[in-house]
Design a protein around this motif. Structure first.
Motif, PDB file in Angstrom:
ATOM      1  N   ASP A  67       4.384  -0.171   6.038  1.00 18.09           N
ATOM      2  CA  ASP A  67       3.190   0.985   6.395  1.00 18.09           C
ATOM      3  C   ASP A  67       3.338   1.831   5.113  1.00 18.09           C
ATOM      4  O   ASP A  67       2.411   2.494   4.632  1.00 18.09           O
ATOM      5  CB  ASP A  67       3.294   1.626   7.670  1.00 18.09           C
ATOM      6  CG  ASP A  67       2.131   2.649   7.669  1.00 18.09           C
ATOM      7  OD1 ASP A  67       1.101   2.384   7.821  1.00 18.09           O
ATOM      8  OD2 ASP A  67       2.959   3.964   7.965  1.00 18.09           O
ATOM      9  N   ALA A  68       4.580   2.454   4.875  1.00 19.27           N
ATOM     10  CA  ALA A  68       4.858   3.384   3.802  1.00 19.27           C
ATOM     11  C   ALA A  68       4.428   3.094   2.205  1.00 19.27           C
ATOM     12  O   ALA A  68       3.703   3.683   1.726  1.00 19.27           O
ATOM     13  CB  ALA A  68       6.429   3.633   3.665  1.00 19.27           C
ATOM     14  N   ARG A  71       0.442   3.107   2.330  1.00 20.55           N
ATOM     15  CA  ARG A  71       0.010   4.404   2.142  1.00 20.55           C
ATOM     16  C   ARG A  71       0.181   5.016   0.977  1.00 20.55           C
ATOM     17  O   ARG A  71      -0.622   5.970   0.618  1.00 20.55           O
ATOM     18  CB  ARG A  71       0.728   5.253   3.472  1.00 20.55           C
ATOM     19  CG  ARG A  71       0.388   5.089   4.634  1.00 20.55           C
ATOM     20  CD  ARG A  71       1.215   6.125   5.702  1.00 20.55           C
ATOM     21  NE  ARG A  71       0.995   5.523   7.288  1.00 20.55           N
ATOM     22  CZ  ARG A  71      -0.448   6.238   7.851  1.00 20.55           C
ATOM     23  NH1 ARG A  71      -0.994   6.942   7.183  1.00 20.55           N
ATOM     24  NH2 ARG A  71      -0.449   5.508   8.919  1.00 20.55           N
ATOM     25  N   LYS A  72       0.952   4.489   0.099  1.00 19.21           N
ATOM     26  CA  LYS A  72       0.923   4.832  -1.367  1.00 19.21           C
ATOM     27  C   LYS A  72      -0.128   4.348  -2.019  1.00 19.21           C
ATOM     28  O   LYS A  72      -0.440   5.079  -3.015  1.00 19.21           O
ATOM     29  CB  LYS A  72       2.295   4.487  -1.937  1.00 19.21           C
ATOM     30  CG  LYS A  72       3.716   4.960  -1.411  1.00 19.21           C
ATOM     31  CD  LYS A  72       4.953   4.381  -2.170  1.00 19.21           C
ATOM     32  CE  LYS A  72       6.203   5.070  -1.629  1.00 19.21           C
ATOM     33  NZ  LYS A  72       7.319   4.410  -2.271  1.00 19.21           N
ATOM     34  N   SER A  75      -3.930   3.293   1.975  1.00 20.71           N
ATOM     35  CA  SER A  75      -4.136   2.329   2.950  1.00 20.71           C
ATOM     36  C   SER A  75      -3.206   2.672   3.913  1.00 20.71           C
ATOM     37  O   SER A  75      -2.587   3.747   4.073  1.00 20.71           O
ATOM     38  CB  SER A  75      -4.103   0.853   2.517  1.00 20.71           C
ATOM     39  OG  SER A  75      -4.523  -0.063   3.547  1.00 20.71           O
ATOM     40  N   GLN A  76      -3.245   1.643   5.196  1.00 14.39           N
ATOM     41  CA  GLN A  76      -2.291   2.015   6.271  1.00 14.39           C
ATOM     42  C   GLN A  76      -2.243   0.832   6.897  1.00 14.39           C
ATOM     43  O   GLN A  76      -3.079  -0.177   6.940  1.00 14.39           O
ATOM     44  CB  GLN A  76      -2.547   3.438   7.013  1.00 14.39           C
ATOM     45  CG  GLN A  76      -3.931   2.816   7.815  1.00 14.39           C
ATOM     46  CD  GLN A  76      -4.305   4.003   8.971  1.00 14.39           C
ATOM     47  OE1 GLN A  76      -4.763   5.147   8.155  1.00 14.39           O
ATOM     48  NE2 GLN A  76      -4.225   3.951  10.107  1.00 14.39           N
ATOM     49  N   CYS A 178     -10.460   0.685   0.981  1.00 10.97           N
ATOM     50  CA  CYS A 178     -10.491   1.198   2.386  1.00 10.97           C
ATOM     51  C   CYS A 178     -11.528   1.300   3.552  1.00 10.97           C
ATOM     52  O   CYS A 178     -12.705   1.400   2.752  1.00 10.97           O
ATOM     53  CB  CYS A 178      -9.508   2.612   2.517  1.00 10.97           C
ATOM     54  SG  CYS A 178      -7.957   2.429   1.977  1.00 10.97           S
ATOM     55  N   TRP A 182     -11.277   3.735  10.224  1.00 13.49           N
ATOM     56  CA  TRP A 182     -10.071   2.808  10.588  1.00 13.49           C
ATOM     57  C   TRP A 182     -10.171   2.973  12.211  1.00 13.49           C
ATOM     58  O   TRP A 182     -10.554   3.699  12.835  1.00 13.49           O
ATOM     59  CB  TRP A 182      -8.712   3.721  10.205  1.00 13.49           C
ATOM     60  CG  TRP A 182      -8.342   3.580   8.717  1.00 13.49           C
ATOM     61  CD1 TRP A 182      -8.756   4.637   7.762  1.00 13.49           C
ATOM     62  CD2 TRP A 182      -7.831   2.712   8.095  1.00 13.49           C
ATOM     63  NE1 TRP A 182      -8.357   4.392   6.591  1.00 13.49           N
ATOM     64  CE2 TRP A 182      -7.863   2.903   6.759  1.00 13.49           C
ATOM     65  CE3 TRP A 182      -7.302   1.351   8.338  1.00 13.49           C
ATOM     66  CZ2 TRP A 182      -7.142   2.188   5.808  1.00 13.49           C
ATOM     67  CZ3 TRP A 182      -6.759   0.451   7.633  1.00 13.49           C
ATOM     68  CH2 TRP A 182      -6.563   1.046   6.180  1.00 13.49           C
TER      69      TRP A 182
END
Length: 277
Positions: A67-68, A71-72, A75-76, A178, A182
């Protein structure tokens, strides 16, 4: 069903918790459509064998790291729990996704389950694509000259090496489109993967770090520090001579192709026995 340019593609993560050399993720990104990365903690009668405590601990860290990384890239990771088909269908309904991509699993029960999932999606007009993200070569790709399967390892290995050659791992995406909205995601803590009382995982935390970055660092350390010991010392439990990649490979934080390519490059660059004399 006619596909629209803005319809998202779901990337269904399982035992492939990485971005580099992930064929399903690469295929989704290449479409140019919005991508929704999803992990379903499979439960119920269609799920796999339940994970033990140490595996759950590792899975928590691996999902957190994935996830990290996402997110960079803006996204997630969307987390779900329950039966796979209803969980993915709920995301399709919430987002208008028209495609689901995943990397294949190979033990018999998983193959039957995945075939049923693919048929179910396609019956609803969804595009379902699966890829090889876990094996150097899939079982049906290596045959004898007569078209049957090898029964002896050595000739199989020679044929497999010939077919494999120098495989090139796929790069991690440098950007992920994205969706406009979401879907709902569970908090990671709600999956209840980490021990609470008693907290028995202290030594695991001291010894291991789950995640793709740690997997690649572990491979690098093996090449730099222990590869020369492996042939003669790997059977001695008191000597740290093995790669320590097993849990990283189990959760797909690094691909076999990446390991193969790295070690092949080391072998190519090593001086020959004639040069050493």
């Amino acid at each position: 069903m006619s596909r629209t340019a803005s319809a998202p593609t779901i990337v269904w993560f399982r035992d492939d918790l990485r971005l580099a050399d992930n064929p399903a993720m690469c295929a989704a990104v290449e479409t140019g459509r919005p991508v929704i990365p999803v992990y379903v903690l499979e439960t119920g009668r269609t799920g796999p064998r339940p994970l033990g405590g140490a595996s759950k601990w590792w899975l928590h860290g691996s999902l957190e790291a994935l996830d990290a990384s996402l997110r960079k890239l803006g996204s997630q990771l969307v987390l779900c729990e329950g039966e796979t088909i209803p969980a993915l269908r709920s995301i399709v309904d919430a987002t208008g996704a028209e495609e689901v991509c995943w990397n294949r699993r190979y033990h018999p029960d998983a193959r039957v389950l995945d075939a049923g999932i693919k048929a179910s999606f396609e019956a609803d007009g969804l595009r379902a694509r699966s890829f090889n993200g876990s094996l150097l070569i899939e079982p049906w790709e290596v045959e004898t000259g007569e078209g049957s399967f090898y029964r002896v390892y050595s000739p199989f290995a020679r044929a497999a090496r010939q077919r494999l050659g120098h495989a090139t791992p796929l790069p991690a995406p440098d950007g992920i489109a994205c969706p406009a909205h979401w879907p709902e995601s569970l908090p990671l803590a709600s999956l209840d993967l980490r021990p609470t009382k008693p907290d028995w995982a202290g030594e695991l935390r001291q010894t291991w770090t789950p995640g793709e970055a740690s997997a690649r660092a572990t491979l690098g350390n093996f090449v730099d520090e222990r590869l020369g010991l492996y042939k003669t010392k790997r059977d001695f439990a008191a000597i740290e001579a093995t790669s320590r990649l097993s849990p990283h490979l189990r959760f797909g934080e690094i691909s076999p192709r990446t390991v193969w390519t790295t070690l092949s490059q080391v072998a190519d660059e090593a001086p020959s026995s004639a040069d050493r004399q």
